[in-house]
Write a protein that holds these residues in place. Structure first.
Motif, PDB file in Angstrom:
ATOM      1  N   TYR A 185     -14.327 -23.289  11.765  1.00  0.00           N
ATOM      2  CA  TYR A 185     -15.204 -24.468  11.777  1.00  0.00           C
ATOM      3  C   TYR A 185     -14.480 -25.819  11.726  1.00  0.00           C
ATOM      4  CZ  TYR A 185     -18.990 -21.159  10.759  1.00  0.00           C
ATOM      5  OH  TYR A 185     -19.901 -20.128  10.803  1.00  0.00           O
ATOM      6  N   TRP A 186     -13.164 -25.840  11.671  1.00  0.00           N
ATOM      7  CA  TRP A 186     -12.417 -27.107  11.612  1.00  0.00           C
ATOM      8  C   TRP A 186     -12.029 -27.507  13.019  1.00  0.00           C
ATOM      9  CZ3 TRP A 186      -6.730 -27.683   9.614  1.00  0.00           C
ATOM     10  CH2 TRP A 186      -6.462 -29.032   9.316  1.00  0.00           C
ATOM     11  N   ASN A 187     -12.307 -28.759  13.399  1.00  0.00           N
ATOM     12  CA  ASN A 187     -12.057 -29.162  14.785  1.00  0.00           C
ATOM     13  C   ASN A 187     -10.566 -29.291  15.113  1.00  0.00           C
ATOM     14  OD1 ASN A 187     -11.379 -31.563  13.514  1.00  0.00           O
ATOM     15  ND2 ASN A 187     -13.079 -32.751  14.341  1.00  0.00           N
ATOM     16  N   ARG A 188      -9.716 -29.209  14.090  1.00  0.00           N
ATOM     17  CA  ARG A 188      -8.276 -29.248  14.330  1.00  0.00           C
ATOM     18  C   ARG A 188      -7.681 -27.846  14.474  1.00  0.00           C
ATOM     19  NH1 ARG A 188      -5.506 -33.304  10.131  1.00  0.00           N
ATOM     20  NH2 ARG A 188      -3.678 -32.490  11.243  1.00  0.00           N
ATOM     21  N   SER A 189      -8.520 -26.833  14.397  1.00  0.00           N
ATOM     22  CA  SER A 189      -8.078 -25.455  14.611  1.00  0.00           C
ATOM     23  C   SER A 189      -8.583 -24.979  15.964  1.00  0.00           C
ATOM     24  CB  SER A 189      -8.641 -24.550  13.503  1.00  0.00           C
ATOM     25  OG  SER A 189      -8.489 -23.191  13.837  1.00  0.00           O
ATOM     26  N   ASP A 190      -7.762 -24.166  16.624  1.00  0.00           N
ATOM     27  CA  ASP A 190      -8.208 -23.645  17.915  1.00  0.00           C
ATOM     28  C   ASP A 190      -9.027 -22.368  17.763  1.00  0.00           C
ATOM     29  OD1 ASP A 190      -6.382 -21.661  17.327  1.00  0.00           O
ATOM     30  OD2 ASP A 190      -4.986 -22.144  18.943  1.00  0.00           O
ATOM     31  N   GLY A 191      -9.219 -21.931  16.511  1.00  0.00           N
ATOM     32  CA  GLY A 191     -10.047 -20.772  16.250  1.00  0.00           C
ATOM     33  C   GLY A 191      -9.355 -19.438  16.463  1.00  0.00           C
ATOM     34  N   LYS A 192      -8.070 -19.465  16.840  1.00  0.00           N
ATOM     35  CA  LYS A 192      -7.351 -18.221  17.125  1.00  0.00           C
ATOM     36  C   LYS A 192      -6.099 -18.057  16.272  1.00  0.00           C
ATOM     37  CE  LYS A 192      -8.854 -18.175  21.976  1.00  0.00           C
ATOM     38  NZ  LYS A 192      -8.399 -18.184  23.392  1.00  0.00           N
ATOM     39  N   HIS A 193      -5.469 -19.161  15.918  1.00  0.00           N
ATOM     40  CA  HIS A 193      -4.193 -19.094  15.238  1.00  0.00           C
ATOM     41  C   HIS A 193      -4.316 -19.471  13.760  1.00  0.00           C
ATOM     42  CE1 HIS A 193      -3.112 -19.494  19.530  1.00  0.00           C
ATOM     43  NE2 HIS A 193      -2.138 -18.676  19.203  1.00  0.00           N
ATOM     44  N   ASP A 194      -3.297 -19.104  13.010  1.00  0.00           N
ATOM     45  CA  ASP A 194      -3.289 -19.344  11.581  1.00  0.00           C
ATOM     46  C   ASP A 194      -3.127 -20.825  11.281  1.00  0.00           C
ATOM     47  OD1 ASP A 194      -3.510 -18.353   9.020  1.00  0.00           O
ATOM     48  OD2 ASP A 194      -1.353 -18.094   8.752  1.00  0.00           O
ATOM     49  N   ILE A 195      -3.576 -21.236  10.106  1.00  0.00           N
ATOM     50  CA  ILE A 195      -3.352 -22.585   9.604  1.00  0.00           C
ATOM     51  C   ILE A 195      -2.808 -22.464   8.189  1.00  0.00           C
ATOM     52  CG2 ILE A 195      -5.130 -23.662  11.040  1.00  0.00           C
ATOM     53  CD1 ILE A 195      -7.028 -23.565   8.705  1.00  0.00           C
ATOM     54  N   ILE A 196      -2.345 -23.571   7.635  1.00  0.00           N
ATOM     55  CA  ILE A 196      -1.761 -23.547   6.302  1.00  0.00           C
ATOM     56  C   ILE A 196      -2.753 -23.009   5.277  1.00  0.00           C
ATOM     57  CG2 ILE A 196      -2.440 -25.929   5.776  1.00  0.00           C
ATOM     58  CD1 ILE A 196       0.225 -26.206   4.260  1.00  0.00           C
ATOM     59  N   PHE A 197      -2.240 -22.257   4.309  1.00  0.00           N
ATOM     60  CA  PHE A 197      -3.084 -21.678   3.267  1.00  0.00           C
ATOM     61  C   PHE A 197      -3.431 -22.775   2.255  1.00  0.00           C
ATOM     62  CE2 PHE A 197      -4.316 -18.721  -0.074  1.00  0.00           C
ATOM     63  CZ  PHE A 197      -4.835 -17.649   0.650  1.00  0.00           C
ATOM     64  N   PRO A 198      -4.693 -22.922   1.860  1.00  0.00           N
ATOM     65  CA  PRO A 198      -5.057 -23.989   0.914  1.00  0.00           C
ATOM     66  C   PRO A 198      -4.462 -23.742  -0.467  1.00  0.00           C
ATOM     67  CG  PRO A 198      -6.925 -22.518   1.278  1.00  0.00           C
ATOM     68  CD  PRO A 198      -5.861 -22.114   2.254  1.00  0.00           C
ATOM     69  N   SER A 199      -4.080 -24.816  -1.127  1.00  0.00           N
ATOM     70  CA  SER A 199      -3.477 -24.733  -2.451  1.00  0.00           C
ATOM     71  C   SER A 199      -4.539 -24.450  -3.505  1.00  0.00           C
ATOM     72  CB  SER A 199      -2.778 -26.055  -2.791  1.00  0.00           C
ATOM     73  OG  SER A 199      -1.815 -26.392  -1.820  1.00  0.00           O
ATOM     74  N   ASN A 200      -4.114 -23.843  -4.609  1.00  0.00           N
ATOM     75  CA  ASN A 200      -5.016 -23.673  -5.751  1.00  0.00           C
ATOM     76  C   ASN A 200      -5.502 -25.034  -6.224  1.00  0.00           C
ATOM     77  OD1 ASN A 200      -2.875 -21.121  -6.433  1.00  0.00           O
ATOM     78  ND2 ASN A 200      -5.043 -20.686  -6.604  1.00  0.00           N
ATOM     79  N   GLY A 201      -6.822 -25.155  -6.407  1.00  0.00           N
ATOM     80  CA  GLY A 201      -7.389 -26.412  -6.868  1.00  0.00           C
ATOM     81  C   GLY A 201      -7.577 -27.458  -5.783  1.00  0.00           C
ATOM     82  N   SER A 202      -7.227 -27.121  -4.541  1.00  0.00           N
ATOM     83  CA  SER A 202      -7.396 -28.088  -3.450  1.00  0.00           C
ATOM     84  C   SER A 202      -8.860 -28.205  -3.051  1.00  0.00           C
ATOM     85  CB  SER A 202      -6.559 -27.681  -2.234  1.00  0.00           C
ATOM     86  OG  SER A 202      -7.031 -26.455  -1.707  1.00  0.00           O
ATOM     87  N   VAL A 203      -9.178 -29.278  -2.327  1.00  0.00           N
ATOM     88  CA  VAL A 203     -10.543 -29.543  -1.885  1.00  0.00           C
ATOM     89  C   VAL A 203     -10.587 -29.612  -0.360  1.00  0.00           C
ATOM     90  CG1 VAL A 203     -12.486 -31.158  -1.956  1.00  0.00           C
ATOM     91  CG2 VAL A 203     -11.061 -30.826  -3.994  1.00  0.00           C
ATOM     92  N   SER A 204     -11.502 -28.886   0.225  1.00  0.00           N
ATOM     93  CA  SER A 204     -11.811 -29.013   1.647  1.00  0.00           C
ATOM     94  C   SER A 204     -13.257 -29.479   1.747  1.00  0.00           C
ATOM     95  CB  SER A 204     -11.623 -27.675   2.378  1.00  0.00           C
ATOM     96  OG  SER A 204     -10.284 -27.232   2.266  1.00  0.00           O
ATOM     97  N   ARG A 205     -13.528 -30.348   2.691  1.00  0.00           N
ATOM     98  CA  ARG A 205     -14.868 -30.938   2.756  1.00  0.00           C
ATOM     99  C   ARG A 205     -15.517 -30.602   4.095  1.00  0.00           C
ATOM    100  NH1 ARG A 205     -16.971 -36.110   3.971  1.00  0.00           N
ATOM    101  NH2 ARG A 205     -14.882 -36.684   4.717  1.00  0.00           N
ATOM    102  N   GLY A 206     -16.786 -30.197   4.030  1.00  0.00           N
ATOM    103  CA  GLY A 206     -17.516 -29.857   5.234  1.00  0.00           C
ATOM    104  C   GLY A 206     -18.861 -30.548   5.299  1.00  0.00           C
ATOM    105  N   ILE A 207     -19.459 -30.532   6.490  1.00  0.00           N
ATOM    106  CA  ILE A 207     -20.801 -31.073   6.707  1.00  0.00           C
ATOM    107  C   ILE A 207     -21.689 -29.938   7.193  1.00  0.00           C
ATOM    108  CG2 ILE A 207     -22.223 -32.738   7.944  1.00  0.00           C
ATOM    109  CD1 ILE A 207     -20.269 -34.050   6.057  1.00  0.00           C
TER     110      ILE A 207
END
Length: 226
Positions: A185-207
């Motif tokens: 769901y992130w527009n910076r991902s191509d939906g096929k490849h891996d991305i960085i693993f989120p850190s403990n306590g990190s925040v990701s924001r969605g709509i």
């Protein structure tokens, strides 16, 4: 009406520290994990949330209560626990050594033995990695791509129904589940490849839109940058 969703990864746990596979199995937050979460909670202390939710695993429940206790501008009642937002399930590998597990997964993917998950995913892709994990699992219980994708879609649908009258919510989930949401769901991902693993306590924001569509707009933001 749209709903702003703050996705928080739980704090560091004992299994994180010991490099053990931790999906649906659970282990307690470490002192470091709690201290890291206090920084995240403080960074969000002046953000008003209409509600807070969490995965139904204890490490997520403990995390959301810390967020709730520190927040100064929200009136949150009983926390609703959502099993749809559990971590990815690793089947028979739950609680095993991470490096040994990835070595078995790499062999199932047709590779030479490899203990580094990033190298495995970079070579075979995230979808094949999921398939190989299920194949390598002696009981074949681990979630594959199709099962995980179905659960993610259900999680968003459940959250949409719960938050239809809420403008901003916080939900505590897990690293691999949040990462997989971002791949989809992130527009910076191509939906096929891996991305960085989120850190403990990190925040990701969605709509979350009223038509049920969801998008990630910020990913893996540390407390200092919130």
């Amino acid at each position: 009406m749209t709903t702003e969703v703050y996705l928080v990864r739980h704090g560091e746990t004992m299994f994180n520290q010991l490099n053990k596979v931790q999906g649906w199995c659970d282990s307690p937050l470490t002192i470091k994990g709690i201290n890291d979460l206090k920084r995240t909670a403080q960074a969000l202390s002046q953000v008003h949330f209409d509600n807070m939710y969490s995965s139904d695993l204890k490490r997520a429940i403990d995390t959301v209560h810390l967020m709730k206790d520190v927040n100064q501008v929200s009136e949150i009642g009983k926390i609703k626990k959502l099993p749809e937002f559990r971590e990815v399930f690793f089947g028979s590998f739950e609680g095993d050594d991470i490096a040994d597990t990835w070595e078995q997964v790499s062999l199932a993917a047709g590779m030479l033995p490899e203990k580094n998950i990033t190298k495995i995913i970079n070579q075979v892709g995230i979808d094949e990695f999921r398939q190989a994990t299920k194949k390598a699992d002696p009981r074949h219980l681990a979630e594959n791509k199709q099962e995980l994708d179905k659960r993610m879609v259900r999680a968003i649908s459940v959250l949409r129904d719960l938050t239809i009258k809420e403008q901003r919510v916080l939900i505590v989930s897990h690293g691999d589940f949040i990462k997989t949401l971002a791949i989809k769901y992130w527009n910076r991902s191509d939906g096929k490849h891996d991305i960085i693993f989120p850190s403990n306590g990190s925040v990701s924001r969605g709509i979350l839109y009223n038509n049920g569509q969801f998008e990630i707009v910020d990913y893996n933001v540390d407390a200092e940058n919130i």
